[in-house]
Design an enzyme around this catalytic site. Structure first.
Site, mmCIF file in Angstrom:
data_model
loop_
_atom_site.group_PDB
_atom_site.id
_atom_site.type_symbol
_atom_site.label_atom_id
_atom_site.label_comp_id
_atom_site.label_asym_id
_atom_site.label_seq_id
_atom_site.Cartn_x
_atom_site.Cartn_y
_atom_site.Cartn_z
ATOM 1 N N LYS A 1 -26.227 25.677 12.248
ATOM 2 C CA LYS A 1 -26.243 26.777 13.034
ATOM 3 C C LYS A 1 -26.252 27.734 12.273
ATOM 4 O O LYS A 1 -25.600 27.950 11.108
ATOM 5 C CB LYS A 1 -24.906 26.532 13.739
ATOM 6 C CG LYS A 1 -24.592 27.678 14.902
ATOM 7 C CD LYS A 1 -23.549 27.520 15.728
ATOM 8 C CE LYS A 1 -22.984 28.542 16.910
ATOM 9 N NZ LYS A 1 -22.144 28.178 17.698
ATOM 10 N N GLU B 1 -13.553 20.724 31.143
ATOM 11 C CA GLU B 1 -12.351 21.421 32.158
ATOM 12 C C GLU B 1 -11.795 20.501 32.911
ATOM 13 O O GLU B 1 -10.356 20.646 33.007
ATOM 14 C CB GLU B 1 -12.912 22.595 32.807
ATOM 15 C CG GLU B 1 -13.176 23.878 31.851
ATOM 16 C CD GLU B 1 -14.591 23.802 31.254
ATOM 17 O OE1 GLU B 1 -14.999 24.327 30.427
ATOM 18 O OE2 GLU B 1 -15.219 22.541 31.392
ATOM 19 N N ARG C 1 -14.882 24.616 37.230
ATOM 20 C CA ARG C 1 -15.401 23.278 36.950
ATOM 21 C C ARG C 1 -14.470 22.117 37.134
ATOM 22 O O ARG C 1 -14.387 20.990 37.229
ATOM 23 C CB ARG C 1 -16.039 23.243 35.525
ATOM 24 C CG ARG C 1 -17.168 24.090 35.212
ATOM 25 C CD ARG C 1 -17.628 24.445 33.805
ATOM 26 N NE ARG C 1 -17.918 23.158 33.169
ATOM 27 C CZ ARG C 1 -19.088 23.019 32.796
ATOM 28 N NH1 ARG C 1 -20.178 23.654 32.827
ATOM 29 N NH2 ARG C 1 -19.580 21.921 32.075
#
Length: 635
Positions: free
Chosen positions: A282, A368, A396
């Protein structure tokens, strides 16, 4: 503008199909430079895109997009993809009003077949495209790119478990950068890392290298490449194989020499789904990103040379920081307080809490549903869990809020950050619906802070509630600059406050539109209309006594909220109707977010579009009173 001679001749992916490997490498280098320069102008998500530049080029080179379906999970990493797919001329409008979305968006391009801004949806969506293709007897390829952080959510595994019996052709590319927004948690990242770094494999590799050193150069090069291909067989991939996938990898996601032929091989497999495990870095290729702790995941405008971001200075702390700081104060006095986040410690302010109480902080990953039920278990055994999740992400886990928390009356505290409109992140991240969906639950205590001092008080209030769930909402951005007590006192549950007394119009605000409501009262006063302004504080339970007094003593009642229709205003109307307070001709207007998904813009402009700024509140009151409102709205 950066010098990009090869990229200048690429308008669509088809323009790369005849490129050789050296040209693809050059294209990737130029694409990286263009991405950095563009994001320096607009701000946005940088690190994730830099990590997949080579992968983006290779995918579009190998697969015949848009005929072949390409789905990016979340969409944080899609900026290089947008540049290559006919949108380079608009790339410096990213996240700007009327500009390109910061995520993939179906209405924006045929190269975005599925919109995404929440994690872990790509494999499920891709499988839907596979099934549709198979039903129609077509032969195009389907590719899903999913990061290792997104693999912490159960939805990804539900889709993978269903894939082998649904289709014979699906390519899933696991982008393993060992870092999502925060360091990934749980077994997945550890599993992937162990496969690459395990002692048995490393010993075998060292032995192979020692043998290869004594071979002529062509044989040494062949052995090196063979090792790359064979690594998947040596290290396993058993987990994915058991799910019915043909596992390839891990491979270097920045090595175009290997990446292109391996993707070609994967594309040719049509007898079972394929998982290609690609290891990337990244922030790759930009030193400030590579050395940053979060790899410059999300940035504002910045200087390309130094990487220094142009962050504005505020005189007030952000609501997120207030939450983290106040929770620490409480936890210092109460060892039963624990905090839970779903892969967003810094976004929710729990990074501060985690530094102070690492053993009492739980980051469950992008999960979640698990976060909510995990919190319910903690509450059931006497702890005081505070579950900090963005309003839009809590959607969610709503089934768990209902069944595992509310029905059992468990005292889980939900800190709902990013309530209301969020600016450049647009509709996918706007916290528009939590007032309605949380307020619908029996027993729920639902609060909305008007300023940072009230947020501190609401944190204290929720921690005092031990017989039912509670939630408090607060927006993205900075507070209004009010003083916060050293230790805020809890609020009386279900009680609002009158901030300004008047006689004709009552403005009842829930949340941070209180400041605009006060400005509206000033505008009305200039027109000779006296207005009361009240801060509801609670959407549930409502302060019935206060609201009934406002209805009884005023000709007009205006409710104001930073949420969708069916929320606070609807609750107030329901109560007034039940009490007969509408029977005498009270004029009521409920101001809320419009019944559309609002596109990105700066927050002030978004609230103006929504009709929730001071002039709109004043105009609504005048209209209800039958006074010409046009002169009340300033040009």
């Amino acid at each position: 503008m950066p010098d990009t001679p090869l990229l200048d001749h690429v308008q669509f992916p088809a323009d790369t199909r005849d490129f050789d490997i050296p040209q693809l490498k050059q294209l990737a280098d130029e694409l990286r430079v263009e991405t950095i320069d563009a994001v320096s102008v607009t701000g946005g998500h940088l690190g994730a895109g830099l990590g997949v530049v080579e992968l983006t080029v290779a995918i579009h080179h190998v697969f015949e997009t848009p005929k072949d379906i390409l789905i990016w999970d979340v969409g944080h990493q899609c900026y290089p993809h947008k540049i290559l797919t006919g949108r380079r001329d608009r790339i410096r409008t990213l996240r700007q009003p009327g500009g390109l979305s910061g995520f993939t968006k179906r209405s924006e391009s045929e190269y975005d077949p599925f919109g995404a801004a929440h994690a872990s949806t790509s494999i499920s969506a891709a499988l839907g495209f596979c099934a549709a293709r198979d039903q129609k007897g077509e032969s195009n390829k389907v590719v899903a790119v999913i990061g290792d952080g997104s693999m912490s959510a159960g939805m990804a595994y539900e889709a993978m478990n269903n894939a082998a019996e649904t289709t014979k052709q699906l390519v899933v590319i696991l982008n393993d950068n060992d870092m999502s927004i925060a360091p990934p948690v749980g077994g997945m990242s550890a599993y992937l890392a162990k496969q690459v770094s395990g002692g048995a494999y490393r010993n075998f590799r060292r032995f192979g290298k020692s043998v290869a050193e004594h071979m002529p150069r062509p044989f040494r090069n062949a052995a090196r490449k063979a090792e790359e291909y064979a690594r998947g067989m040596v290290t396993g991939g058993t987990f994915f194989e058991e799910l019915g996938f043909y596992y390839i990898g891990p491979i270097d996601g920045h090595d175009m020499d290997n990446l292109v032929p391996i993707l070609r091989n994967a594309a040719a497999i049509d007898d079972r789904p394929v998982l290609v495990h690609v290891v990337t870095q990244k922030g790759k290729g930009y030193a400030p990103a590579e050395t940053s702790a979060d790899k410059l995941h999300a940035v504002v405008k910045f200087d390309v040379v130094s990487g220094k971001q142009s962050k504005s200075v505020s005189n007030a702390p952000s609501y997120t920081k207030v939450f983290g700081t106040e929770l620490i104060k409480r936890a210092e006095r109460d060892p039963s307080i624990v905090a839970i986040t779903a892969a967003m410690p810094s976004g929710t302010g729990l990074d501060l809490f985690g530094q102070a109480f690492p053993e009492r902080t739980y980051d469950v990953g992008i999960a979640e549903q698990h976060a909510v039920t995990f919190a319910a278990g903690l509450a059931a055994d006497g702890m005081k869990p505070v579950c900090a999740i963005y309003s839009t992400f809590l959607q969610r886990g709503y089934d768990q809020v209902v069944h595992d928390v509310a029905i059992q009356s468990l005292p889980v505290r939900f800190a709902m950050d990013r309530a209301g409109l969020v600016g450049a992140d647009g509709a996918t991240h706007a916290g528009s619906f939590d007032i309605g969906y949380m307020g619908a639950l029996p027993g729920m205590v639902l609060m909305a802070a008007a300023d940072e001092a009230e947020l501190a008080a609401m944190i204290a209030t929720s921690l005092e509630i031990d017989d039912r769930p509670s939630a408090f909402r607060y927006p993205r951005g900075d507070g209004v600059g009010v003083e916060i007590p050293e230790l805020a006192a809890p609020l009386e549950i279900g009680k609002g406050r009158v901030v300004r007394e008047g006689t004709t119009v009552a403005i009842l605000s829930l949340g941070t539109r209180l400041q605009e409501s006060l400005k509206a009262a000033d505008a009305l006063a200039a027109r000779g209309v006296s207005a009361t302004v009240a801060d509801a504080r609670f959407a549930k339970p409502l302060d019935a006594d206060l609201i009934l007094r406002l209805a009884r003593e005023h000709e007009c009642l205006i409710t104001v909220e930073e949420g969708a229709m069916g929320g606070f205003g609807a609750f107030v109307l329901q109560m007034l109707a039940e009490k007969g307070a509408l029977d005498a001709g009270l004029k009521v207007r409920t101001l809320h977010l419009p019944d559309v998904f609002q596109d990105q813009d700066n927050p002030a402009a978004m609230y103006a579009t929504a009709g929730l700024n001071a002039e709109h509140i004043a105009a609504a009151a005048l209209q209800a009173l039958g006074v010409e409102a046009s002169r009340a709205v300033r040009a």
